[in-house]
Every structure is written in C-alpha cells, then in structure tokens.
Design an enzyme around this catalytic site. Structure first.
Site, PDB file in Angstrom:
ATOM      1  N   TYR A 141       6.182   3.339  27.623  1.00 56.93           N
ATOM      2  CA  TYR A 141       5.231   2.389  27.040  1.00 56.93           C
ATOM      3  C   TYR A 141       4.662   1.409  28.061  1.00 56.93           C
ATOM      4  CZ  TYR A 141       6.750   3.940  22.387  1.00 56.93           C
ATOM      5  OH  TYR A 141       7.024   4.682  21.270  1.00 56.93           O
ATOM      6  N   LYS A 189      16.938  12.838  28.108  1.00 58.29           N
ATOM      7  CA  LYS A 189      16.448  14.216  28.169  1.00 58.29           C
ATOM      8  C   LYS A 189      16.674  14.695  29.604  1.00 58.29           C
ATOM      9  CE  LYS A 189      14.302  17.762  26.329  1.00 58.29           C
ATOM     10  NZ  LYS A 189      15.038  18.666  25.432  1.00 58.29           N
ATOM     11  N   ASP A 221      16.532  15.541  21.569  1.00 58.11           N
ATOM     12  CA  ASP A 221      16.171  16.488  20.508  1.00 58.11           C
ATOM     13  C   ASP A 221      17.383  16.810  19.635  1.00 58.11           C
ATOM     14  OD1 ASP A 221      17.082  17.539  22.891  1.00 58.11           O
ATOM     15  OD2 ASP A 221      15.895  19.366  22.819  1.00 58.11           O
ATOM     16  N   ASP A 245      12.507   4.053  19.849  1.00 60.42           N
ATOM     17  CA  ASP A 245      11.499   3.767  18.826  1.00 60.42           C
ATOM     18  C   ASP A 245      11.594   4.828  17.724  1.00 60.42           C
ATOM     19  OD1 ASP A 245       9.373   2.711  17.533  1.00 60.42           O
ATOM     20  OD2 ASP A 245       7.874   3.169  19.068  1.00 60.42           O
ATOM     21  N   ASP A 249      13.756   4.437  13.879  1.00 61.97           N
ATOM     22  CA  ASP A 249      12.982   4.584  12.634  1.00 61.97           C
ATOM     23  C   ASP A 249      13.533   5.734  11.796  1.00 61.97           C
ATOM     24  OD1 ASP A 249      11.279   2.503  13.090  1.00 61.97           O
ATOM     25  OD2 ASP A 249       9.471   3.660  12.615  1.00 61.97           O
TER      26      ASP A 249
END
Ligand code: NAD
Length: 365
Positions: A141, A189, A221, A245, A249
């Site tokens: 970000y 990852k 994942d 993020d 959620d």
C-alpha cells in the site's frame, strides 16, 4: 491513573456509539478512582460542514496532545461526490498518518451467544479468539515505485519492507502473544515473494527473543482457508499490510456482526482506537446502532494505553454477560427468532454500564 482521551466521534452512528462507550469508560474510572480527561473534536463530514476540512488543525493538535484517540466513524452519502482528498475518509487517513501507528490490532472472537449470526457452523467458531496484528505503514500500500501509466497501459505497485519495519511490528505481536496463549502464526507468501522471505527470516530472528512463544509460518492462501476451517487453532496472527487487510476482514465472519468488532492502532506517537464498522448512514439517528464494538474498543484503550488489564477484561466480560442474559441490539437479533430482548443503542450502553459496575465491585459474579 490519569488518562487524557480525545474523542473524535465523527459522522453517522459514530457519536451514538462513542457516547455509550465513553459512558462505560467513565463508570470504570469512577469505580477505580482514575482520572479521565475527555476532550471532543470534529473529524470527517461534520468537520467539512463546520470547518471546511475533514481534519481541522485543532483536532490534530488535540490528538497529538492526548494519551489516546477514540474515533467513532466518518463518512456520509452527501460527501460521496467530493474528490477523494476532500472527503471525510481523508481526515481519518491524515489522522492515522500523523499519529504514526504501525501495528493494527484487530481481535476476532466468537461469542457463543452470537454463533447463530455467523455463516460458519457453531461448532467451528465456538471459542475462537484470534488477535490479528497487521503491519499498517508499509508493504504494497505504501511501497515505491507505484504508478498507473495510462499511455503505455501499464501499472505497478511495490511490496517493500525493511528488516526494521518487520522487527518492530513482530516485537509487538510476540509481546501480545506472550500475554495470551503464547502462539504466534506469521502469514506470508515466502514460496514466491522475496519480501516474504525477508519477513519470515526477520520474524524468526525476533522469535529468539520470546522463547516462551511458539511460532509457526503459514502461506497466505492456505491461511485464508484454515481460518474458516479451524479458527480455534490461532492465537496471534502477524502479517503484512495487504494480507492483514484481507484476512482480518475475512475473519469478521467469526464474530457474526460488524457492530461487535473493535480495533486499535499502536506503536506511533499516540494510539488510535476505533470500532471496525463505518458510519452506517442507513441507521444513523434511529437508536439502532450496536454500541458493543465501540465499547469493546474502550476496553482496548484501557488495556493498551492505560495498562488497566483487569478493567479491560471486566468490560469484555460484561459484554459477554449482557449477551448471555439475552439482550441484543437489532443487528444481532435479526436472524434470531428466540424472543431475545431487543435494546436501543442507549439501552445497551446502560446495560453494559450496570454490568461493569457489578463485575468490578464483585468480579466473581
Ligand atoms: P458501514 O460499516 O457503515 O455499514 C455496513 C452495514 O453494517 C450497514 O448496513 C450498517 O447499518 C451496518 N452496521 C455497521 N455498523 C453497525 C453497528 N454498529 N450497529 C448496527 N449495524 C451496523 O459500512 P458502509 O455502509 O460500507 O459505509 C458507510 C460509510 O462509512 C461510508 O461513507 C464509508 O466510507 C464509511 N466508513 C468509515 C469507516 C471508518 O470511519 N473507519 C469504515 C468503513 C466505512
């Protein structure tokens, strides 16, 4: 104990829910002989209307001079046509940047009384209690270079971390894990991304400082699946900005209602506390808002900015008790035909205050 809190209630249901949460804080402070100094300032849409900017300078100055900032929510449909940097949400982004918190804490826990509200089966969510620690100021970000080149039809972002950025957020996560069930899951990852390999190596270095905490690594994942299959397996989950993020959620489904979720952003100049939900313009001003997310956020203020763990736990226990006794706000009663007593925002706040008082006067109740 003396605590100076700046309340920026903001828009929509923000003022309604923060009002109830501040009432709970006052109750706790009175009972424990603590001094609570509360200042209130405008942010978001209400500040655009009154001050012409979503983050007035007096709000920012007061925030920087406080021990903790307690934000309600910002945003409203009437501001949707403004350019992004003039909208209510810009005020919140500016405030977050100025306060400088880099560790975003998002608890996701299951209240067994609310299991029916979760799309997951009750036996899967029962007793789940996860604390996400999301790095908030780095990663994809914020990484440079970033660009959308309209001429060439190409766009790029950069996931970038320094070792020190990973270290500082990892230390916070390990410290929190050492005070909980002593397990930390770091999500990355690393099978594909170099930045994740740095992340993993650095987390392992920091792990050596906390031998009491068990550390494991998961690929993002796989983790997104494990969280839904076995949420009880996780205690503290540490991850970078983008992955955090998404995963935090996703895990909101464990709790079953947006109105129940608190958050804290720590590590900067002043900690920022906010319920996860937005300003909910569809229910604002109707007494329908669930104040429990804001009240649980108040518990985080006591835990992380005042060191009042017993009082924070008493607030959390009181929320649980009130649910056990069958009280609900309408968002929680929606899918529940069992004749629970549906309370307004103010009535729910009052119920929690009464219960906190009993908890603190006779903690075994
Ligand atoms: P929202 O969280 O405001 O509402 C989503 C849905 O959940 C709505 O149906 C709402 O009624 C319900 N809801 C949310 N909180 C509730 C509560 N405490 N009690 C009962 N029901 C609740 O998200 P949205 O509708 O996508 O956004 C509305 C506005 O809020 C937008 O302007 C958005 O930009 C803003 N927003 C602000 C923040 C923030 O201030 N941190 C976060 C998210 C959205």
């Amino acid at each position: 104990m003396k605590l100076k809190i700046l309340v920026t209630a903001g828009d929509g249901i923000g003022p309604e829910v923060t009002n109830e949460a501040v009432g709970v804080l006052r109750e706790v402070a009175d009972l424990g002989g603590h001094t609570l100094e509360i200042d209130s300032r405008r942010i978001g849409g209400v500040a655009i209307v009154n001050d012409g900017t979503p983050l007035p300078s007096d709000t920012l100055d007061a925030a920087l001079a406080s021990d903790a900032v307690f934000l309600g929510a910002v945003g409203g449909n009437e501001f949707n046509s403004l350019p992004p940097d003039k909208r209510p949400e810009a005020g919140l982004l500016q405030l977050r940047a100025a306060l400088g918190g880099f560790a975003n804490l998002r608890p996701a826990f299951a209240f067994k009384e609310l299991a029916v509200n979760s799309p997951l089966r009750p036996e899967i969510v029962a007793d789940a209690d996860i604390l996400f620690v999301r790095e908030l100021l780095g990663g994809l970000y914020f990484g440079e270079p970033r660009k959308w080149n309209r001429e060439t039809g190409e766009a790029w972002n950069t996931m970038r971390y320094t070792r020190d950025e990973v270290k500082r957020v990892a230390r916070i996560a390990f410290k929190l894990a050492s005070r909980r069930r002593k397990k930390l899951t770091s999500v990355d990852k690393a099978n594909v991304l170099e930045v994740s390999q740095l992340w993993r190596a650095t987390v392992n270095d920091v792990a050596a400082e906390f031998p009491e905490v068990t550390v494991e690594h998961q690929y993002v994942d796989a983790m997104s699946m494990h969280l839904m299959n076995q949420p009880r397996n996780y205690d503290v989950v540490l991850t970078e900005n983008l992955f955090g993020d998404i995963l935090s959620d996703e895990s909101a489904v464990i709790t079953g209602s947006l109105g129940m979720l608190p958050s804290a952003t720590i590590g900067g100049k002043v900690n920022l506390y906010e319920p996860v939900h937005g300003s909910a313009p569809d229910i604002a001003g109707k007494g329908l808002a669930n104040p429990l997310g804001a009240i649980l956020t108040a518990a985080l203020i006591l835990r992380h900015s005042a060191g009042l763990e017993a009082e924070a736990a008493a607030i959390e226990a009181s929320v649980r008790k009130v649910l056990e006794q069958g009280y609900r706000t309408s968002d929680l009663a929606r899918s529940n035909p069992q004749g629970f007593e549906v309370l307004s925002t103010a009535e729910m706040g009052e119920k929690v205050r009464e219960t906190v008082k009993l908890q603190l006067l006779a903690p075994s109740r």
